[in-house]
Design a protein around this motif. Structure first.
Motif, short mmCIF file in Angstrom:
data_model
loop_
_atom_site.label_atom_id
_atom_site.label_comp_id
_atom_site.label_asym_id
_atom_site.label_seq_id
_atom_site.Cartn_x
_atom_site.Cartn_y
_atom_site.Cartn_z
N ARG A 1 0.82 -1.21 0.00
CA ARG A 1 0.00 0.00 0.00
C ARG A 1 0.86 1.26 0.00
O ARG A 1 0.36 2.35 0.25
N THR A 2 2.12 1.08 -0.31
CA THR A 2 3.05 2.21 -0.32
C THR A 2 3.44 2.55 -1.75
O THR A 2 3.73 1.67 -2.55
N LEU A 3 3.46 3.82 -2.05
CA LEU A 3 3.97 4.33 -3.31
C LEU A 3 5.31 4.99 -3.01
O LEU A 3 5.40 5.86 -2.14
N VAL A 4 6.34 4.59 -3.74
CA VAL A 4 7.70 5.09 -3.49
C VAL A 4 8.11 6.02 -4.63
O VAL A 4 8.01 5.66 -5.81
N ILE A 5 8.55 7.21 -4.28
CA ILE A 5 9.09 8.14 -5.27
C ILE A 5 10.57 8.38 -4.94
O ILE A 5 10.89 8.82 -3.83
N VAL A 6 11.44 8.07 -5.88
CA VAL A 6 12.88 8.28 -5.72
C VAL A 6 13.26 9.50 -6.57
O VAL A 6 13.03 9.52 -7.78
N GLY A 7 13.82 10.50 -5.95
CA GLY A 7 14.15 11.74 -6.64
C GLY A 7 15.31 11.58 -7.61
O GLY A 7 15.99 10.55 -7.66
N SER A 8 15.51 12.63 -8.40
CA SER A 8 16.66 12.69 -9.31
C SER A 8 17.77 13.49 -8.64
O SER A 8 17.66 13.88 -7.47
N SER A 9 18.83 13.75 -9.40
CA SER A 9 19.92 14.55 -8.85
C SER A 9 19.49 15.98 -8.56
O SER A 9 20.15 16.71 -7.82
N GLN A 10 18.36 16.39 -9.15
CA GLN A 10 17.89 17.77 -8.99
C GLN A 10 16.88 17.93 -7.86
O GLN A 10 16.58 19.05 -7.44
N ARG B 1 10.24 23.03 6.54
CA ARG B 1 9.10 23.88 6.87
C ARG B 1 9.26 24.45 8.27
O ARG B 1 10.02 23.93 9.09
N LYS B 2 8.56 25.53 8.55
CA LYS B 2 8.81 26.30 9.77
C LYS B 2 8.47 25.53 11.03
O LYS B 2 9.19 25.61 12.03
N TYR B 3 7.35 24.77 10.99
CA TYR B 3 6.88 24.13 12.21
C TYR B 3 6.83 22.61 12.06
O TYR B 3 6.61 22.07 10.98
N GLY B 4 7.03 21.93 13.18
CA GLY B 4 6.81 20.49 13.26
C GLY B 4 7.86 19.62 12.62
O GLY B 4 7.71 18.40 12.56
N GLY B 5 8.93 20.20 12.11
CA GLY B 5 9.96 19.39 11.49
C GLY B 5 9.59 18.83 10.14
O GLY B 5 10.29 17.98 9.59
N ASP B 6 8.46 19.28 9.56
CA ASP B 6 8.04 18.79 8.25
C ASP B 6 8.87 19.42 7.14
O ASP B 6 9.55 20.43 7.34
N VAL B 7 8.77 18.81 5.94
CA VAL B 7 9.52 19.32 4.80
C VAL B 7 8.63 19.32 3.56
O VAL B 7 7.59 18.67 3.52
N TRP B 8 9.05 20.09 2.56
CA TRP B 8 8.52 20.00 1.21
C TRP B 8 9.58 19.35 0.35
O TRP B 8 10.78 19.52 0.59
N VAL B 9 9.14 18.58 -0.66
CA VAL B 9 10.07 17.99 -1.62
C VAL B 9 9.62 18.41 -3.02
O VAL B 9 8.43 18.33 -3.35
N TYR B 10 10.57 18.89 -3.81
CA TYR B 10 10.22 19.27 -5.18
C TYR B 10 11.40 19.02 -6.10
O TYR B 10 12.55 18.93 -5.68
N THR B 11 11.08 18.88 -7.39
CA THR B 11 12.10 18.77 -8.44
C THR B 11 11.94 19.99 -9.34
O THR B 11 10.87 20.19 -9.93
N PRO B 12 12.98 20.84 -9.43
CA PRO B 12 12.85 22.07 -10.23
C PRO B 12 12.52 21.78 -11.69
O PRO B 12 12.88 20.73 -12.23
N ARG B 13 11.86 22.74 -12.31
CA ARG B 13 11.50 22.60 -13.72
C ARG B 13 12.72 22.75 -14.63
O ARG B 13 12.74 22.21 -15.74
N ARG B 14 13.70 23.49 -14.17
CA ARG B 14 14.93 23.66 -14.95
C ARG B 14 15.97 22.63 -14.49
O ARG B 14 16.02 22.26 -13.34
N TYR B 15 16.79 22.21 -15.42
CA TYR B 15 17.79 21.19 -15.13
C TYR B 15 19.17 21.84 -15.12
O TYR B 15 19.60 22.41 -16.12
#
Length: 607
Positions: A574-583, A589-603
């Motif tokens: 029931r798990t979906l795994v996303i492995v990022g690229s080098s980018q 994030r400011k509170y709770g130790g959470d983070v955002w994850v993103y891959t920039p549109r430019r390489y």
């Protein structure tokens, strides 16, 4: 023509039981609920005014469980042509009142009566003609078509003013009404000895193509069955023209055609579909063994081009006491026309063209479903799918059937659904996520490709997309799929593991973000670990990894780790795994130790 399914609009949760009661009597209807104030509805909305006006503009019947005043104020700017108004009704929250507001020309009073009967109350009908004459001349019962509605208002006004009317033709709903009928003079009496004034108005019930006049309302009963056989490849426009000519030559009104009928092997023929859409009546299909037998010797002698099968089809559709009134042969098809003894419901004859919709419900429950998917699920006669996914799809309405199967029986499930659709059913094959991503859409087309069953060729097949698990996981954490990415299933049940390894290595070398489906199961416990090993050969151990579990369901969790920290036991089926690229980047994030994850549109090659 089939009635459009209504929208049932509620503003609070207390209205839901009444809405569900009403929905049960209108197959295909949808319950619209105000966001944050309702749950377990088919469609959510945030702006009552915009929603009501959009439904009104699209000619959707509206049943709003709220005060009549708010409906009137909302729709007032749109009221300009009563002939174009769909039925609009207000229903009290406790079901104690049913008030028709708009749509007198489109059966609003009949809808009010149906709803009131279901709720056990009396409808608040205020239309003078309906009350005095105990019938709605502007909105005849199903099976009858009013040819000149533009004359009806003055006609009814004259009746209310005391004019008498005579009825020509057979229609029990008129004879059983309180219309002021002119009484004929006694047999043998002089013209001056009439016992009532002569009729100045006429109501004519006929299948013939007559020209209406202001003092004569014409109703066409749907008693004509039109059978077509030996269809050739011809432009639909020409076929429609031929049908029009045949009806004109037979002096029949197009509005009296109850339906078009053909043999089952013609299912899906575009000419039939075009004819049905043009005349706005259904096309239905029969099997040869269902056709009636009758003596055709004299008819064949009279016309050697007579098509016995077409005649049998039209007479079978028209039912008992029907008569054959015409047959023809064009360079496009053979046809025969029969006349039924009374109006018929074509939807109860033979079968319709089967429908198969492969839908994606998204990774979670109703909030993840598109309006298109919800509508398909509401209108389908049968749901087919893995039990867990059918549970996510929601509850069945009255008359629907559910067909559960094991999750490892995709091809057999697809064959079963296709056979069901070929029998004339409207089938929804249910997948979670998106049906075209490692799901049932491919299985259905694989079955069609491998089996090549002729009866499947006529099915109306469509794929309705859903939110995929990788989209849901990405949205929950930011935008890790913001640049080029790929999706790979780690299940080696349907493809060799060697191929999977090659694809992982190639995607890693290409520096693509990867979404891994089916990462691990009780039977497949080592594949994910091997995938991690392959990735670490070319990808930095600090590469972000997103783990989304039970997305859109109770117990949802989304967490982030690095590729170096990632262990096989961190995931399950029931798990979906996303492995990022080098980018791919992580933003604290400011509170709770959470983070955002993103891959920039430019390489950036310098990273």
């Amino acid at each position: 023509m089939n009635r459009v399914s209504p929208a049932i609009v509620i503003l609070g949760q207390n209205s839901l039981p009444i809405a569900q009661t009403i929905s049960a009597i209108f197959p295909g209807s949808q319950i619209y609920g105000l966001v944050d104030r309702t749950s377990d509805t088919d469609i959510n909305f945030s702006n009552f005014g915009e929603t009501l006006r959009e439904l009104f503009a699209t000619q959707t019947p509206i049943i709003a469980i709220c005060a009549a005043g708010i409906i009137i104020r909302t729709l007032a700017p749109l009221l300009s042509d009563k002939r174009a108004e769909p039925p609009v009704l207000a229903v009290a929250e406790d079901g104690s009142a049913v008030v028709p507001l708009l749509g007198g020309l489109h059966g609003v009073n009949d809808l009010a009566r149906e709803i009131a009967a279901a709720l056990g109350v009396q409808p608040a009908i205020t239309t003078t003609g309906d009350i005095r004459f105990r019938t709605a001349l502007l909105s005849p019962p199903q099976g009858y078509y009013l040819a000149n509605p533009e004359d009806a208002k003055t006609f009814i006004s004259n009746l209310l003013a005391g004019a008498k009317v005579s009825i020509e033709g057979d229609a029990s709903w008129l004879w059983e009404s309180n219309l002021p009928l002119a009484q004929p003079a006694p047999r043998g009496a002089a013209p001056t000895e009439r016992i009532a004034p002569a009729a100045k108005l006429t109501i004519r019930v006929t299948e013939k193509a007559v020209v209406p006049t202001p003092d004569c309302l014409v109703y066409h009963p749907q008693v004509v069955t039109f059978a077509l056989t030996q269809l050739s490849d011809i432009e639909p426009e020409k076929a429609i023209y031929y049908v029009q000519q045949i009806l004109e030559n037979a002096d029949l009104a197009a509005a009296s055609v109850a339906g078009f009928f053909a043999l089952k092997h013609e299912m899906g023929n575009p000419t039939l579909e075009a004819i049905s859409q043009f005349f706005k009546v259904p096309v239905r299909f029969l099997n040869l063994p269902e056709l009636v037998e009758f003596d055709t010797v004299k008819l064949i002698q009279y016309n050697s081009s007579f098509d016995v099968t077409a005649a049998q089809i039209s007479l079978t559709a028209a039912g008992a006491n029907s008569q054959l009134i015409g047959y023809d042969r064009t360079n496009a098809f053979s046809c025969a026309i029969a006349l039924a003894a009374e109006p018929i419901d074509a939807s109860a004859i033979g079968i319709s063209r089967g429908k198969l919709a492969i839908v994606g419900t998204g990774p979670g429950g109703a909030p993840w479903m598109s309006p298109e998917v919800k509508q398909i699920l509401r209108e389908a006669t049968d749901w087919v799918g893995y039990k867990f996914y059918l549970d996510l799809a929601g509850t069945l309405r009255e008359g629907q059937k559910r067909h559960d199967s094991d999750n490892r029986e995709e091809i057999d499930r697809a064959r079963f659904a296709l056979d069901l659709a070929a029998s004339g059913k409207s089938v929804a094959v249910v997948s979670s996520g998106d049906p075209g991503i490692f799901a049932m859409a491919a299985a259905v087309f694989e079955a069609i490709d491998s089996d090549s069953k002729p009866e499947w060729q006529g099915i109306d097949i469509r794929v309705a997309p859903g939110i995929s698990a990788m989209q849901a996981a990405a949205a929950a954490i930011g935008a890790p799929l913001g640049h080029d990415f790929c999706a790979i299933s780690l299940s080696d049940i349907l493809k060799p593991w060697e191929v999977i390894e090659q694809r992982i290595a190639a995607a890693a070398k290409a520096d693509l973000v990867m979404a891994f489906y089916n990462p691990i199961s009780k039977q497949r416990i080592w594949q994910l670990g091997r995938a991690i090993e392959i990735l670490l050969q070319t990808r930095d151990a600090k590469t972000p990894v997103v783990l989304g579990r039970n997305l859109g369901r109770p117990g949802q969790s989304v967490r982030v780790c690095t590729l170096g920290e990632f262990q096989p036991e961190d995931a399950d089926m029931r798990t979906l795994v996303i492995v990022g690229s080098s980018q791919t980047r992580i933003i604290p994030r400011k509170y709770g130790g959470d983070v955002w994850v993103y891959t920039p549109r430019r390489y950036d090659l310098n990273l």
